[in-house]
Design an enzyme around this catalytic site. Sequence first.
Site, mmCIF file in Angstrom:
data_model
loop_
_atom_site.group_PDB
_atom_site.id
_atom_site.type_symbol
_atom_site.label_atom_id
_atom_site.label_comp_id
_atom_site.label_asym_id
_atom_site.label_seq_id
_atom_site.Cartn_x
_atom_site.Cartn_y
_atom_site.Cartn_z
ATOM 1 N N PHE A 179 14.843 -20.025 2.561
ATOM 2 C CA PHE A 179 16.234 -19.569 2.488
ATOM 3 C C PHE A 179 16.652 -19.212 1.070
ATOM 4 C CE2 PHE A 179 16.302 -22.154 6.341
ATOM 5 C CZ PHE A 179 17.145 -21.452 7.192
ATOM 6 N N LYS A 222 15.148 -7.846 -0.369
ATOM 7 C CA LYS A 222 14.802 -8.349 0.966
ATOM 8 C C LYS A 222 13.693 -7.488 1.587
ATOM 9 C CE LYS A 222 17.553 -11.849 1.239
ATOM 10 N NZ LYS A 222 17.022 -13.193 1.211
ATOM 11 N N TYR A 264 20.112 -5.949 -3.898
ATOM 12 C CA TYR A 264 19.943 -7.131 -3.038
ATOM 13 C C TYR A 264 19.125 -6.758 -1.794
ATOM 14 C CZ TYR A 264 21.038 -10.458 0.669
ATOM 15 O OH TYR A 264 20.929 -11.337 1.727
ATOM 16 N N ASP A 290 13.620 -24.737 -9.536
ATOM 17 C CA ASP A 290 13.575 -23.319 -9.200
ATOM 18 C C ASP A 290 12.220 -22.974 -8.571
ATOM 19 O OD1 ASP A 290 15.333 -20.755 -10.558
ATOM 20 O OD2 ASP A 290 13.365 -20.341 -9.683
ATOM 21 N N ARG A 324 31.859 -5.895 11.215
ATOM 22 C CA ARG A 324 30.591 -6.608 11.062
ATOM 23 C C ARG A 324 30.272 -7.388 12.331
ATOM 24 N NH1 ARG A 324 30.788 -3.711 7.385
ATOM 25 N NH2 ARG A 324 30.410 -4.092 5.164
ATOM 26 N N SER A 339 17.766 -9.800 5.858
ATOM 27 C CA SER A 339 19.167 -9.414 6.030
ATOM 28 C C SER A 339 19.267 -8.045 6.696
ATOM 29 C CB SER A 339 19.802 -9.375 4.629
ATOM 30 O OG SER A 339 20.910 -8.527 4.624
ATOM 31 N N LEU A 394 20.206 -25.462 -7.233
ATOM 32 C CA LEU A 394 21.654 -25.758 -7.236
ATOM 33 C C LEU A 394 22.469 -24.678 -7.954
ATOM 34 C CD1 LEU A 394 21.546 -29.641 -7.848
ATOM 35 C CD2 LEU A 394 21.511 -28.413 -5.677
HETATM 36 P P1 NAD Z 1 23.432 -19.927 -0.329
HETATM 37 O O1 NAD Z 1 23.672 -19.315 -1.661
HETATM 38 O O2 NAD Z 1 24.486 -20.813 0.242
HETATM 39 O O3 NAD Z 1 22.056 -20.741 -0.353
HETATM 40 C C1 NAD Z 1 20.949 -20.333 -1.113
HETATM 41 C C2 NAD Z 1 20.471 -21.550 -1.884
HETATM 42 O O4 NAD Z 1 19.330 -21.166 -2.667
HETATM 43 C C3 NAD Z 1 21.514 -22.095 -2.864
HETATM 44 O O5 NAD Z 1 21.678 -23.489 -2.633
HETATM 45 C C4 NAD Z 1 20.955 -21.815 -4.246
HETATM 46 O O6 NAD Z 1 21.300 -22.821 -5.164
HETATM 47 C C5 NAD Z 1 19.455 -21.757 -3.967
HETATM 48 N N1 NAD Z 1 18.674 -20.902 -4.865
HETATM 49 C C6 NAD Z 1 18.946 -19.634 -5.264
HETATM 50 N N2 NAD Z 1 17.971 -19.152 -6.029
HETATM 51 C C7 NAD Z 1 17.038 -20.147 -6.138
HETATM 52 C C8 NAD Z 1 15.789 -20.261 -6.793
HETATM 53 N N3 NAD Z 1 15.287 -19.251 -7.527
HETATM 54 N N4 NAD Z 1 15.105 -21.423 -6.691
HETATM 55 C C9 NAD Z 1 15.597 -22.455 -5.966
HETATM 56 N N5 NAD Z 1 16.773 -22.408 -5.319
HETATM 57 C C10 NAD Z 1 17.480 -21.255 -5.392
HETATM 58 O O7 NAD Z 1 23.094 -18.735 0.666
HETATM 59 P P2 NAD Z 1 23.011 -18.765 2.256
HETATM 60 O O8 NAD Z 1 24.224 -18.110 2.790
HETATM 61 O O9 NAD Z 1 22.641 -20.111 2.720
HETATM 62 O O10 NAD Z 1 21.809 -17.753 2.480
HETATM 63 C C11 NAD Z 1 20.470 -18.207 2.631
HETATM 64 C C12 NAD Z 1 19.561 -16.991 2.693
HETATM 65 O O11 NAD Z 1 19.962 -16.151 3.759
HETATM 66 C C13 NAD Z 1 19.566 -16.147 1.422
HETATM 67 O O12 NAD Z 1 18.242 -15.741 1.138
HETATM 68 C C14 NAD Z 1 20.419 -14.946 1.801
HETATM 69 O O13 NAD Z 1 20.040 -13.774 1.114
HETATM 70 C C15 NAD Z 1 20.118 -14.816 3.288
HETATM 71 N N6 NAD Z 1 21.213 -14.168 4.011
HETATM 72 C C16 NAD Z 1 22.456 -14.756 4.001
HETATM 73 C C17 NAD Z 1 23.510 -14.125 4.654
HETATM 74 C C18 NAD Z 1 24.901 -14.740 4.635
HETATM 75 O O14 NAD Z 1 25.864 -14.024 4.904
HETATM 76 N N7 NAD Z 1 25.060 -16.018 4.354
HETATM 77 C C19 NAD Z 1 23.308 -12.902 5.328
HETATM 78 C C20 NAD Z 1 22.030 -12.355 5.321
HETATM 79 C C21 NAD Z 1 20.983 -12.999 4.666
HETATM 80 N N1 UDP Z 2 35.965 -8.331 3.253
HETATM 81 C C1 UDP Z 2 37.295 -8.236 2.887
HETATM 82 N N2 UDP Z 2 37.790 -9.155 2.008
HETATM 83 C C2 UDP Z 2 37.037 -10.152 1.469
HETATM 84 C C3 UDP Z 2 35.675 -10.237 1.843
HETATM 85 C C4 UDP Z 2 35.179 -9.314 2.738
HETATM 86 O O1 UDP Z 2 38.005 -7.340 3.339
HETATM 87 O O2 UDP Z 2 37.552 -10.927 0.654
HETATM 88 C C5 UDP Z 2 35.433 -7.389 4.247
HETATM 89 C C6 UDP Z 2 34.286 -6.535 3.725
HETATM 90 O O3 UDP Z 2 34.786 -5.345 3.155
HETATM 91 C C7 UDP Z 2 33.495 -6.282 5.015
HETATM 92 C C8 UDP Z 2 33.713 -7.545 5.834
HETATM 93 O O4 UDP Z 2 34.885 -8.165 5.297
HETATM 94 O O5 UDP Z 2 34.046 -5.204 5.740
HETATM 95 C C9 UDP Z 2 32.563 -8.535 5.706
HETATM 96 O O6 UDP Z 2 32.287 -8.745 4.330
HETATM 97 P P1 UDP Z 2 31.206 -9.803 3.846
HETATM 98 O O7 UDP Z 2 31.099 -9.684 2.371
HETATM 99 O O8 UDP Z 2 31.531 -11.142 4.424
HETATM 100 O O9 UDP Z 2 29.860 -9.314 4.553
HETATM 101 P P2 UDP Z 2 28.940 -8.032 4.206
HETATM 102 O O10 UDP Z 2 29.838 -6.934 3.755
HETATM 103 O O11 UDP Z 2 27.983 -8.471 3.153
HETATM 104 O O12 UDP Z 2 28.275 -7.719 5.514
#
Ligand code: NAD
Ligand code: UDP
Length: 339
Positions: free
Chosen positions: A81, A154, A150, A59, A231, A125, A34
Amino acid sequence: MKNILITGGCGYLGSHCAVKLIEKGYKVIIVDNLSNSDSSIIDKITKITKSKVIFYKGDIRDNKLVDKIFFQNKVDSIFHFSGLKSISESIKYPIKYYSSNVEGTINLLRAMESHNVNKIIFSSSATVYGNNYKLPWHEELCPLLPNNPYADTKLTIEKILQALSKSKILFKIGILRYFNPAGCHSSGLIGDNLENKNNLFPSILRVIMKRDKYLNIYGNNYDTKDGSGIRDYIHVNDLIEGHLKAFNYINNHDGYHLWNLGMGKGLSVYEIINVFEEKIGKKINTKIKPKREGDIAQFWSSTIKAKRELLWEPEKNIKDMVEDSVYYLQKSYNYKIFN
Ligand code: NAD
Ligand code: UDP
């Protein structure tokens, strides 16, 4: 009925996946600390699916907890996730990121080994590609050059999983490299965390709700069609469909497999703002800010491999992502569209 453990299942993407898996007849167990979500999401998943979810607050680095989850549930597979996801925060606090993402995954894999669980779908990612190859980014053609902690967490996890696939234990591994997930569930009950200050969609929603006065536009002089960042936005529903296809694939193919999940085309920040403005019938206030550290001008995916191997294709478009996001504001935040 197979039991699937979802790490990070209270988060944005994990919660959508939980709903989908339950609807498909799986039993879902969630572990989440959380740190970026709250436990009310469990009730929302139950409300949408009318089914119970087993939830462990904690965790994934906690050995005892993870072992307990495996002991108490006949876990068949993992959808992994959980993790921290802000590029800028990872530059400031790299240890926090390597610990939660890499150390957490190692602990999970250790438990999988000792409890004979061999199937895992991992949330990777597009950031693993870095910024050094012509578009679109293709899984087999692009070099992997992460340019922030980050992204490196990954890629490190991908490498660990690849090594495991060559170990003496038969692993079935699916890596999914997400581009930019957006939108939310059609119920309007679950969606991205609005406190998420990094991503574009929640930031626009905060301005629409008047929580923020204006949207920061991070850079308006990129070498792109209108100067703003570009994007590859993909609807969360399509993204999760991709998980089910990948899961089906690894059930039938041993070893290590990976796919991009994106739409295969890029949209600029200004283009996204326009779609929102059309939907709400109002202007969105903006302010130009400096480029964010580690940001890339533009990228989008090649979808060929996922189409060919998974027979997966996104069905929703940017209007769907925007409409669902606004509906989420209406349903979950009591936002009135015409006021
Ligand atoms: P999110 O932050 O909404 O969900 C991640 C969840 O993991 C959260 O509920 C957090 O509380 C939990 N968490 C974090 N560290 C933890 C730990 N050590 N133990 C247990 N729980 C933990 O993120 P999301 O957008 O749902 O993303 C999910 C996954 O997808 C992540 O690994 C993220 O890196 C990857 N991802 C997300 C995006 C995006 O834009 N949302 C893009 C590329 C990759
Ligand atoms: N971005 C923005 N304002 C915001 C958040 C994002 O202009 O408040 C832009 C950011 O510079 C990028 C695009 O929106 O060009 C997507 O950003 P996001 O953080 O959602 O994704 P990521 O950059 O991690 O792919």
